[in-house]
Design a protein around this motif. Structure first.
Motif, PDB file in Angstrom:
ATOM      1  N   GLY A   1      17.498 -29.310 -48.152  1.00 12.99           N
ATOM      2  CA  GLY A   1      16.788 -30.409 -47.495  1.00 12.99           C
ATOM      3  C   GLY A   1      17.392 -31.322 -46.519  1.00 12.99           C
ATOM      4  O   GLY A   1      16.878 -31.567 -45.277  1.00 12.99           O
ATOM      5  N   GLU A   2      18.587 -31.838 -47.145  1.00 10.26           N
ATOM      6  CA  GLU A   2      19.111 -32.784 -46.238  1.00 10.26           C
ATOM      7  C   GLU A   2      19.709 -32.131 -45.066  1.00 10.26           C
ATOM      8  O   GLU A   2      19.811 -32.588 -43.876  1.00 10.26           O
ATOM      9  CB  GLU A   2      20.258 -33.468 -47.114  1.00 10.26           C
ATOM     10  N   LEU A   3      20.437 -30.968 -45.110  1.00  9.96           N
ATOM     11  CA  LEU A   3      21.126 -30.203 -44.418  1.00  9.96           C
ATOM     12  C   LEU A   3      20.264 -29.708 -43.159  1.00  9.96           C
ATOM     13  O   LEU A   3      20.493 -29.868 -41.950  1.00  9.96           O
ATOM     14  CB  LEU A   3      21.869 -29.057 -44.836  1.00  9.96           C
ATOM     15  N   SER A   4      19.242 -29.443 -43.684  1.00 13.09           N
ATOM     16  CA  SER A   4      18.233 -28.646 -42.610  1.00 13.09           C
ATOM     17  C   SER A   4      17.652 -29.754 -41.484  1.00 13.09           C
ATOM     18  O   SER A   4      17.301 -29.360 -40.390  1.00 13.09           O
ATOM     19  CB  SER A   4      16.703 -28.145 -43.259  1.00 13.09           C
ATOM     20  N   LYS A   5      17.631 -31.072 -42.069  1.00  9.54           N
ATOM     21  CA  LYS A   5      17.321 -32.051 -41.021  1.00  9.54           C
ATOM     22  C   LYS A   5      18.400 -32.424 -39.902  1.00  9.54           C
ATOM     23  O   LYS A   5      18.117 -32.586 -38.907  1.00  9.54           O
ATOM     24  CB  LYS A   5      17.085 -33.418 -41.748  1.00  9.54           C
ATOM     25  N   ARG A   6      19.537 -32.055 -40.312  1.00  5.93           N
ATOM     26  CA  ARG A   6      20.894 -32.211 -39.417  1.00  5.93           C
ATOM     27  C   ARG A   6      21.029 -31.048 -38.442  1.00  5.93           C
ATOM     28  O   ARG A   6      21.233 -31.167 -37.434  1.00  5.93           O
ATOM     29  CB  ARG A   6      21.943 -32.315 -40.243  1.00  5.93           C
ATOM     30  N   ALA A   7      20.793 -29.831 -39.296  1.00  6.88           N
ATOM     31  CA  ALA A   7      21.276 -28.746 -38.487  1.00  6.88           C
ATOM     32  C   ALA A   7      19.876 -28.008 -37.857  1.00  6.88           C
ATOM     33  O   ALA A   7      20.092 -26.923 -36.759  1.00  6.88           O
ATOM     34  CB  ALA A   7      21.728 -27.672 -39.391  1.00  6.88           C
ATOM     35  N   GLY A   8      18.830 -28.327 -38.269  1.00  4.05           N
ATOM     36  CA  GLY A   8      17.487 -27.872 -37.424  1.00  4.05           C
ATOM     37  C   GLY A   8      16.845 -26.498 -38.137  1.00  4.05           C
ATOM     38  O   GLY A   8      16.388 -25.945 -37.128  1.00  4.05           O
ATOM     39  N   PHE A   9      17.478 -26.192 -39.213  1.00  3.00           N
ATOM     40  CA  PHE A   9      16.768 -25.001 -39.628  1.00  3.00           C
ATOM     41  C   PHE A   9      15.639 -25.131 -40.582  1.00  3.00           C
ATOM     42  O   PHE A   9      15.486 -26.350 -41.192  1.00  3.00           O
ATOM     43  CB  PHE A   9      18.014 -24.142 -40.422  1.00  3.00           C
ATOM     44  N   ARG A  10      14.909 -24.177 -40.760  1.00  4.30           N
ATOM     45  CA  ARG A  10      13.834 -24.056 -41.941  1.00  4.30           C
ATOM     46  C   ARG A  10      14.230 -23.381 -43.022  1.00  4.30           C
ATOM     47  O   ARG A  10      15.248 -22.480 -43.143  1.00  4.30           O
ATOM     48  CB  ARG A  10      12.459 -23.633 -41.389  1.00  4.30           C
ATOM     49  N   VAL A  11      13.799 -23.840 -44.244  1.00  9.21           N
ATOM     50  CA  VAL A  11      13.879 -23.037 -45.514  1.00  9.21           C
ATOM     51  C   VAL A  11      12.772 -22.153 -46.088  1.00  9.21           C
ATOM     52  O   VAL A  11      11.756 -22.748 -46.053  1.00  9.21           O
ATOM     53  CB  VAL A  11      14.496 -24.046 -46.480  1.00  9.21           C
ATOM     54  N   ALA A  12      13.267 -21.240 -46.276  1.00  9.43           N
ATOM     55  CA  ALA A  12      12.100 -20.305 -46.871  1.00  9.43           C
ATOM     56  C   ALA A  12      12.820 -19.465 -48.097  1.00  9.43           C
ATOM     57  O   ALA A  12      13.746 -19.165 -48.328  1.00  9.43           O
ATOM     58  CB  ALA A  12      11.725 -19.183 -45.587  1.00  9.43           C
ATOM     59  N   SER A  13      11.576 -19.076 -49.114  1.00 11.09           N
ATOM     60  CA  SER A  13      11.817 -18.435 -50.343  1.00 11.09           C
ATOM     61  C   SER A  13      12.068 -17.047 -49.971  1.00 11.09           C
ATOM     62  O   SER A  13      11.436 -16.373 -49.017  1.00 11.09           O
ATOM     63  CB  SER A  13      10.811 -18.675 -51.311  1.00 11.09           C
ATOM     64  N   GLY A  14      13.118 -16.305 -50.460  1.00  3.90           N
ATOM     65  CA  GLY A  14      13.299 -14.897 -50.367  1.00  3.90           C
ATOM     66  C   GLY A  14      13.119 -14.149 -51.563  1.00  3.90           C
ATOM     67  O   GLY A  14      12.240 -14.128 -52.210  1.00  3.90           O
ATOM     68  N   LEU A  15      14.343 -13.048 -51.796  1.00  9.02           N
ATOM     69  CA  LEU A  15      13.891 -12.347 -52.699  1.00  9.02           C
ATOM     70  C   LEU A  15      14.833 -12.408 -53.836  1.00  9.02           C
ATOM     71  O   LEU A  15      15.972 -12.707 -53.905  1.00  9.02           O
ATOM     72  CB  LEU A  15      14.249 -10.889 -52.232  1.00  9.02           C
TER      73      LEU A  15
END
Length: 266
Positions: free
Chosen positions: A194-208
């Protein structure tokens, strides 16, 4: 012929063993079940995991005399970026999506595919070994210290693409194999992502999740979507299909591929 360029979904991670090819296959077949026209490129001519999966799928369909939604898959054997672009152009005729599976290592063609992606998917196992690909954390607090090389590369790629073409790359980090992760570690990784996504600009999704069924399906080329051809499914398999539904929806693919996912064969 499609009036616009097919939407390119690139599965990229410089670390192997993250379920990249398995995720790519299931997303491709999910799109095909929706009626989308899908092509695929395997950028690893040595392993050829994606291509072998679709070969197995075609053989199963022929042997059983059934029709299975699928994708045309080609292995890239070229030695120049121009040859790769030519393959993209060849496959772009009359398709809605091009799926690209990249090798689990630093590779010039994988980098080029990432630059050309509309949706860039980076599967990660829920461990700080995998997390280190995109970010480094403090050993005591587990707070993010800095972006890793790969995240910086994607950040610069996205910035360049936005400036030159006024187009953005939707970068999605997919958390695979969460089922066997210790709870405290899972929470730490979730906070760090969550912290890194704000810096790097990615979204996080649940996978398999980690499930034996994925390895067992490879020889037949079948997927969890092929319900009518898998026999009776146990509870864990039904849960896995629900996970896949959530993953595909979480990718937020363009109009025409966002209908409710039908997991039954036609």
């Amino acid at each position: 012929m499609s009036s616009t360029r097919p939407h390119r979904i690139v599965f990229a991670n410089e670390k192997g063993g993250t379920g990249k090819s398995t995720t790519a296959v299931h997303v491709a077949v999910a799109l095909a079940y929706r009626g989308a026209r899908v092509a695929a490129i395997d950028l690893d001519p040595r392993q050829r995991t994606l291509h072998r999966y679709f070969e197995n799928r075609a053989e199963t369909a022929q042997r059983r005399g059934i029709t299975l939604p699928t994708a045309r898959c080609e292995v890239f054997h070229g030695s120049t970026i121009e040859e790769l672009d030519a393959l993209f152009a060849e496959l772009s005729d009359d398709v809605d999506f091009i799926i690209v599976d990249t090798p689990g290592r630093d590779d010039v063609f994988a980098r080029h595919a990432a630059v050309e992606a509309d949706t860039l998917v980076t599967p990660l196992n829920d461990s700080f070994v995998d997390f280190d690909l995109i970010g480094q954390v403090d050993a005591e607090t587990f707070k993010v210290r800095r972006l890793s090389f790969y995240a910086e590369l994607i950040w610069e790629t996205r910035k360049k693409r936005a400036l030159e073409r006024r187009q953005e790359i939707d970068w999605v980090v997919v958390r695979n194999r969460t089922g066997h992760v210790e709870a405290r570690n899972m929470i730490r990784i979730e906070k760090a992502l969550g912290e890194l996504s704000k810096r790097a600009g990615f979204r996080v999704a649940s996978g398999l999740s980690e499930r034996v069924i994925y390895r067992e399906l490879f020889p037949s080329g079948l997927t969890l979507l092929d319900k009518g051809h898998l026999g009776e499914l146990g509870t864990s398999h039904l849960v896995a299909r629900q996970e896949l539904r959530g993953l595909v929806q979480g990718l937020n693919l363009p109009a025409g591929a966002k209908r409710t996912l039908e997991l039954e064969p036609a």
